[in-house]
Motif scaffolding. Structure first.
Motif, PDB file in Angstrom:
ATOM      1  N   GLY A 146       7.548  15.196 -12.733  1.00 15.65           N
ATOM      2  CA  GLY A 146       6.923  14.698 -11.502  1.00 15.65           C
ATOM      3  C   GLY A 146       7.919  14.360 -10.402  1.00 15.65           C
ATOM      4  O   GLY A 146       7.516  13.953  -9.317  1.00 15.65           O
ATOM      5  N   HIS A 147       9.230  14.551 -10.670  1.00 14.05           N
ATOM      6  CA  HIS A 147      10.256  14.247  -9.662  1.00 14.05           C
ATOM      7  C   HIS A 147      10.889  15.555  -9.181  1.00 14.05           C
ATOM      8  O   HIS A 147      11.300  16.377 -10.001  1.00 14.05           O
ATOM      9  N   ARG A 148      10.998  15.719  -7.859  1.00 16.01           N
ATOM     10  CA  ARG A 148      11.550  16.954  -7.323  1.00 16.01           C
ATOM     11  C   ARG A 148      13.064  17.005  -7.532  1.00 16.01           C
ATOM     12  O   ARG A 148      13.783  16.076  -7.137  1.00 16.01           O
ATOM     13  N   LEU A 149      13.532  18.083  -8.169  1.00 17.17           N
ATOM     14  CA  LEU A 149      14.973  18.287  -8.265  1.00 17.17           C
ATOM     15  C   LEU A 149      15.497  18.460  -6.843  1.00 17.17           C
ATOM     16  O   LEU A 149      15.010  19.308  -6.090  1.00 17.17           O
ATOM     17  N   ILE A 153       0.862  -1.186   0.000  1.00 21.94           N
ATOM     18  CA  ILE A 153       0.000   0.000   0.000  1.00 21.94           C
ATOM     19  C   ILE A 153       0.891   1.226   0.000  1.00 21.94           C
ATOM     20  O   ILE A 153       1.864   1.299   0.762  1.00 21.94           O
ATOM     21  N   LYS A 154       0.580   2.163  -0.883  1.00 25.01           N
ATOM     22  CA  LYS A 154       1.320   3.440  -0.886  1.00 25.01           C
ATOM     23  C   LYS A 154       0.358   4.548  -0.497  1.00 25.01           C
ATOM     24  O   LYS A 154      -0.687   4.731  -1.135  1.00 25.01           O
ATOM     25  N   VAL A 155       0.693   5.280   0.560  1.00 20.62           N
ATOM     26  CA  VAL A 155      -0.178   6.374   1.002  1.00 20.62           C
ATOM     27  C   VAL A 155       0.477   7.694   0.619  1.00 20.62           C
ATOM     28  O   VAL A 155       1.617   7.976   0.994  1.00 20.62           O
ATOM     29  N   GLY A 156      -0.257   8.482  -0.179  1.00 21.99           N
ATOM     30  CA  GLY A 156       0.300   9.722  -0.717  1.00 21.99           C
ATOM     31  C   GLY A 156       0.312  10.845   0.295  1.00 21.99           C
ATOM     32  O   GLY A 156      -0.594  10.972   1.122  1.00 21.99           O
ATOM     33  N   GLY A 157       1.341  11.679   0.198  1.00 23.84           N
ATOM     34  CA  GLY A 157       1.433  12.871   1.048  1.00 23.84           C
ATOM     35  C   GLY A 157       0.314  13.847   0.743  1.00 23.84           C
ATOM     36  O   GLY A 157      -0.039  14.677   1.591  1.00 23.84           O
ATOM     37  N   SER A 158      -0.265  13.744  -0.458  1.00 22.70           N
ATOM     38  CA  SER A 158      -1.371  14.623  -0.836  1.00 22.70           C
ATOM     39  C   SER A 158      -2.527  14.506   0.150  1.00 22.70           C
ATOM     40  O   SER A 158      -3.296  15.446   0.326  1.00 22.70           O
ATOM     41  N   LEU A 159      -2.656  13.359   0.797  1.00 27.58           N
ATOM     42  CA  LEU A 159      -3.766  13.134   1.729  1.00 27.58           C
ATOM     43  C   LEU A 159      -3.546  13.839   3.068  1.00 27.58           C
ATOM     44  O   LEU A 159      -4.489  14.035   3.825  1.00 27.58           O
ATOM     45  N   ARG A 212      20.538  14.906  -6.347  1.00 24.18           N
ATOM     46  CA  ARG A 212      20.175  13.910  -5.327  1.00 24.18           C
ATOM     47  C   ARG A 212      18.742  13.397  -5.480  1.00 24.18           C
ATOM     48  O   ARG A 212      18.155  12.899  -4.523  1.00 24.18           O
ATOM     49  N   THR A 213      18.192  13.527  -6.680  1.00 19.24           N
ATOM     50  CA  THR A 213      16.926  12.864  -6.981  1.00 19.24           C
ATOM     51  C   THR A 213      17.291  11.466  -7.448  1.00 19.24           C
ATOM     52  O   THR A 213      18.115  11.316  -8.357  1.00 19.24           O
ATOM     53  N   GLY A 214      16.684  10.457  -6.834  1.00 24.93           N
ATOM     54  CA  GLY A 214      17.109   9.096  -7.137  1.00 24.93           C
ATOM     55  C   GLY A 214      16.100   8.273  -7.913  1.00 24.93           C
ATOM     56  O   GLY A 214      14.925   8.633  -8.023  1.00 24.93           O
ATOM     57  N   HIS A 261       5.113   5.238   2.354  1.00 26.04           N
ATOM     58  CA  HIS A 261       4.458   6.548   2.453  1.00 26.04           C
ATOM     59  C   HIS A 261       5.207   7.600   1.635  1.00 26.04           C
ATOM     60  O   HIS A 261       6.400   7.494   1.416  1.00 26.04           O
ATOM     61  N   GLY A 262       4.433   8.636   1.220  1.00 27.50           N
ATOM     62  CA  GLY A 262       5.040   9.805   0.589  1.00 27.50           C
ATOM     63  C   GLY A 262       5.201  10.905   1.625  1.00 27.50           C
ATOM     64  O   GLY A 262       5.450  10.607   2.798  1.00 27.50           O
ATOM     65  N   GLY A 263       5.036  12.122   1.170  1.00 26.86           N
ATOM     66  CA  GLY A 263       5.187  13.278   2.068  1.00 26.86           C
ATOM     67  C   GLY A 263       5.535  14.540   1.293  1.00 26.86           C
ATOM     68  O   GLY A 263       6.091  15.479   1.865  1.00 26.86           O
ATOM     69  N   GLY A 264       5.186  14.545   0.004  1.00 28.21           N
ATOM     70  CA  GLY A 264       5.560  15.661  -0.880  1.00 28.21           C
ATOM     71  C   GLY A 264       5.209  17.043  -0.340  1.00 28.21           C
ATOM     72  O   GLY A 264       6.097  17.900  -0.219  1.00 28.21           O
ATOM     73  N   PRO A 265       3.925  17.295   0.042  1.00 34.29           N
ATOM     74  CA  PRO A 265       3.575  18.636   0.520  1.00 34.29           C
ATOM     75  C   PRO A 265       4.358  19.053   1.773  1.00 34.29           C
ATOM     76  O   PRO A 265       4.756  20.217   1.904  1.00 34.29           O
ATOM     77  N   ARG A 266       4.624  18.106   2.677  1.00 32.06           N
ATOM     78  CA  ARG A 266       5.408  18.429   3.889  1.00 32.06           C
ATOM     79  C   ARG A 266       6.838  18.813   3.509  1.00 32.06           C
ATOM     80  O   ARG A 266       7.449  19.699   4.117  1.00 32.06           O
ATOM     81  N   ILE A 267       7.387  18.125   2.509  1.00 36.25           N
ATOM     82  CA  ILE A 267       8.750  18.445   2.056  1.00 36.25           C
ATOM     83  C   ILE A 267       8.767  19.854   1.456  1.00 36.25           C
ATOM     84  O   ILE A 267       9.671  20.653   1.739  1.00 36.25           O
ATOM     85  N   THR A 268       7.751  20.158   0.647  1.00 36.90           N
ATOM     86  CA  THR A 268       7.685  21.483   0.019  1.00 36.90           C
ATOM     87  C   THR A 268       7.705  22.575   1.096  1.00 36.90           C
ATOM     88  O   THR A 268       8.448  23.561   0.996  1.00 36.90           O
ATOM     89  N   TYR A 270      19.401   9.545  -1.431  1.00 38.45           N
ATOM     90  CA  TYR A 270      18.686  10.056  -2.609  1.00 38.45           C
ATOM     91  C   TYR A 270      17.203  10.164  -2.301  1.00 38.45           C
ATOM     92  O   TYR A 270      16.626   9.282  -1.666  1.00 38.45           O
ATOM     93  N   ASN A 271      16.617  11.248  -2.798  1.00 39.94           N
ATOM     94  CA  ASN A 271      15.175  11.460  -2.670  1.00 39.94           C
ATOM     95  C   ASN A 271      14.489  10.748  -3.829  1.00 39.94           C
ATOM     96  O   ASN A 271      14.682  11.111  -4.988  1.00 39.94           O
ATOM     97  N   VAL A 272      13.724   9.707  -3.510  1.00 35.90           N
ATOM     98  CA  VAL A 272      13.073   8.905  -4.554  1.00 35.90           C
ATOM     99  C   VAL A 272      11.560   9.088  -4.455  1.00 35.90           C
ATOM    100  O   VAL A 272      11.007   9.068  -3.348  1.00 35.90           O
ATOM    101  N   ASN A 273      10.909   9.259  -5.578  1.00 35.99           N
ATOM    102  CA  ASN A 273       9.448   9.360  -5.580  1.00 35.99           C
ATOM    103  C   ASN A 273       8.848   8.109  -4.927  1.00 35.99           C
ATOM    104  O   ASN A 273       9.223   6.979  -5.253  1.00 35.99           O
ATOM    105  N   ALA A 274       7.917   8.322  -4.010  1.00 31.53           N
ATOM    106  CA  ALA A 274       7.379   7.210  -3.214  1.00 31.53           C
ATOM    107  C   ALA A 274       6.589   6.210  -4.060  1.00 31.53           C
ATOM    108  O   ALA A 274       6.533   5.022  -3.727  1.00 31.53           O
ATOM    109  N   ASP A 275       5.965   6.688  -5.150  1.00 31.57           N
ATOM    110  CA  ASP A 275       5.233   5.744  -6.016  1.00 31.57           C
ATOM    111  C   ASP A 275       6.210   4.741  -6.632  1.00 31.57           C
ATOM    112  O   ASP A 275       5.907   3.552  -6.747  1.00 31.57           O
TER     113      ASP A 275
HETATM  114  C1  LIG Z   1      11.955  12.650  -6.142  1.00 31.80           C
HETATM  115  C2  LIG Z   1      10.669  13.038  -5.515  1.00 31.80           C
HETATM  116  O1  LIG Z   1       9.848  13.689  -6.154  1.00 31.80           O
HETATM  117  N1  LIG Z   1      10.455  12.634  -4.252  1.00 31.80           N
HETATM  118  C3  LIG Z   1       9.266  12.948  -3.508  1.00 31.80           C
HETATM  119  C4  LIG Z   1       9.255  12.081  -2.258  1.00 31.80           C
HETATM  120  C5  LIG Z   1       7.953  12.117  -1.497  1.00 31.80           C
HETATM  121  C6  LIG Z   1       6.790  11.633  -2.311  1.00 31.80           C
HETATM  122  O2  LIG Z   1       6.897  10.946  -3.313  1.00 31.80           O
HETATM  123  O3  LIG Z   1       5.595  12.020  -1.782  1.00 31.80           O
HETATM  124  P1  LIG Z   1       4.147  11.913  -2.438  1.00 31.80           P
HETATM  125  O4  LIG Z   1       3.802  10.490  -2.508  1.00 31.80           O
HETATM  126  O5  LIG Z   1       3.318  12.654  -1.482  1.00 31.80           O
HETATM  127  O6  LIG Z   1       4.168  12.563  -3.806  1.00 31.80           O
HETATM  128  C7  LIG Z   1       9.215  14.451  -3.137  1.00 31.80           C
HETATM  129  O7  LIG Z   1      10.254  15.076  -2.948  1.00 31.80           O
HETATM  130  O8  LIG Z   1       8.095  14.966  -3.027  1.00 31.80           O
END
Ligand SMILES: CC(=O)N[C@@H](CCC(=O)OP(=O)(O)O)C(=O)O
Ligand SMILES: Nc1ncnc2c1ncn2[C@@H]1O[C@H](COP(=O)(O)OP(=O)(O)O)[C@@H](O)[C@H]1O
Length: 269
Positions: free
Chosen positions: A61-64, A7-13, A116-118, A39-46, A152-157
């Motif tokens: 879709g990947h954060r530099l 299960i992947k829970v998005g930070g958007s929630l 450092r985007t992985g 889990h993600g956490g994108g908005p908290r990171i922003t 490295y910061n990797v997209n949670a999906d």
């Molecule tokens: C490289 C990259 O984009 N990393 C994501 C990691 C967190 C994430 O993926 O969170 P969500 O599932 O909420 O989108 C980021 O920095 O936002």
């Protein structure tokens, strides 16, 4: 290990729908089904980056992520969001165990040109299996390590789909803040059941923007990696969560109506 559910829970929630997720994990545990939560956490990171004067763009879709930014990302994901989920699950009596950058379960290398985007190069599946065999629920933060221990910061999906493939999971369920994957976002036309081939065509046609690009890519990677079905659903909808965790993934059962279900190919028969 059969029947693993990722299960992947998005930070958007922003934690909304946490009760539905906890209830779903409880049902799986009661049925003896192993599960992993990513889990993600994108908005908290922003927000955390902004507080430190860093405003970094997203590329496809990947954060530099600069070397300074990855420190902030690691702090937010591994020291704030990860323990918050572990504590929420434990408070409900579920045996959650945090898996963070300190554990080196997610192996990564840089995405070309993105510092450092992985991107994921491997998953320590033996470690995750070991935790599940003890009856634990691994809760994985999406920070990867390279061979030298660099973070490295990797997209949670993408982490969720790599975990699904590495564990030969039965299903990967993406909980997000929309009802599923829209074929046409402006007309809000939802895809209920579709195949990897159709999704790839829509991706190539540019139907998806922002965070939906890595999510659709993750769905395709999971299915190509051997996962039987992927679901994208609204994590705030308890019925959708319950159905996505239990809907049959084999044969020609009644169509999935609570979000988007994707399989490699259409069922025959
Ligand atoms: C490289 C990259 O984009 N990393 C994501 C990691 C967190 C994430 O993926 O969170 P969500 O599932 O909420 O989108 C980021 O920095 O936002
Ligand atoms: N075709 C589409 N269908 C559904 N959502 C889309 C689509 N294209 C872009 N999106 C956006 O993708 C977002 C979900 O991705 P993201 O923000 O990364 O969520 P999460 O944090 O849950 O991973 C939705 O809120 C929506 O705005």
């Amino acid at each position: 290990m059969r029947g693993v559910v990722v299960i992947k829970v998005g930070g958007s929630l922003r934690g909304a729908g946490g009760d539905a997720l906890v209830a779903g994990l409880g049902e799986l545990a009661a049925a003896g089904r192993p599960a992993v939560l990513v889990h993600g956490g994108g908005p908290r990171i922003t927000e955390a980056l902004k507080e430190r004067g860093m405003d970094l763009p997203f590329v496809g879709g990947h954060r530099l992520t600069t070397p300074e930014a990855v420190e902030v990302v690691d702090e937010v994901l591994c020291r704030q969001v990860n323990p918050a989920w572990v504590n929420a699950l434990r408070a409900a009596g579920l045996p959650a165990v945090g898996v963070t950058s300190a554990d080196g379960v997610v192996r990564a290398e840089p995405m070309p040109g993105l510092q450092r985007t992985g991107q994921v190069t491997g998953i320590d599946h033996a470690r995750l299996r070991g935790l599940m065999m003890q009856g634990s629920i691994p809760v994985v933060a999406p920070v990867g390590l390279d061979a030298a221990g660099g973070r490295y910061n990797v997209n949670a999906d993408l982490v969720a789909s790599a975990v699904g493939g590495a564990l030969a999971a039965e299903r990967v369920v993406f909980l997000t803040d929309v009802p599923g994957i829209y074929e046409d976002f402006s007309a809000r036309r939802l895809l209920h059941e579709t195949t990897a081939g159709r999704l790839l065509r829509l991706l190539e046609e540019g139907r998806f923007t922002a965070g939906m690009i890595p999510k659709v890519t993750a769905v395709l990677t999971a299915l190509e990696g051997g996962v039987q079905a992927a679901f994208v659903i609204d994590g705030r909808d308890p019925l959708a969560v319950a159905c996505a965790l239990t809907a049959p993934v084999e044969g020609t059962a009644a169509p999935f109506a609570h979000g988007t279900m994707v399989k490699l190919e259409e069922a025959v028969g």
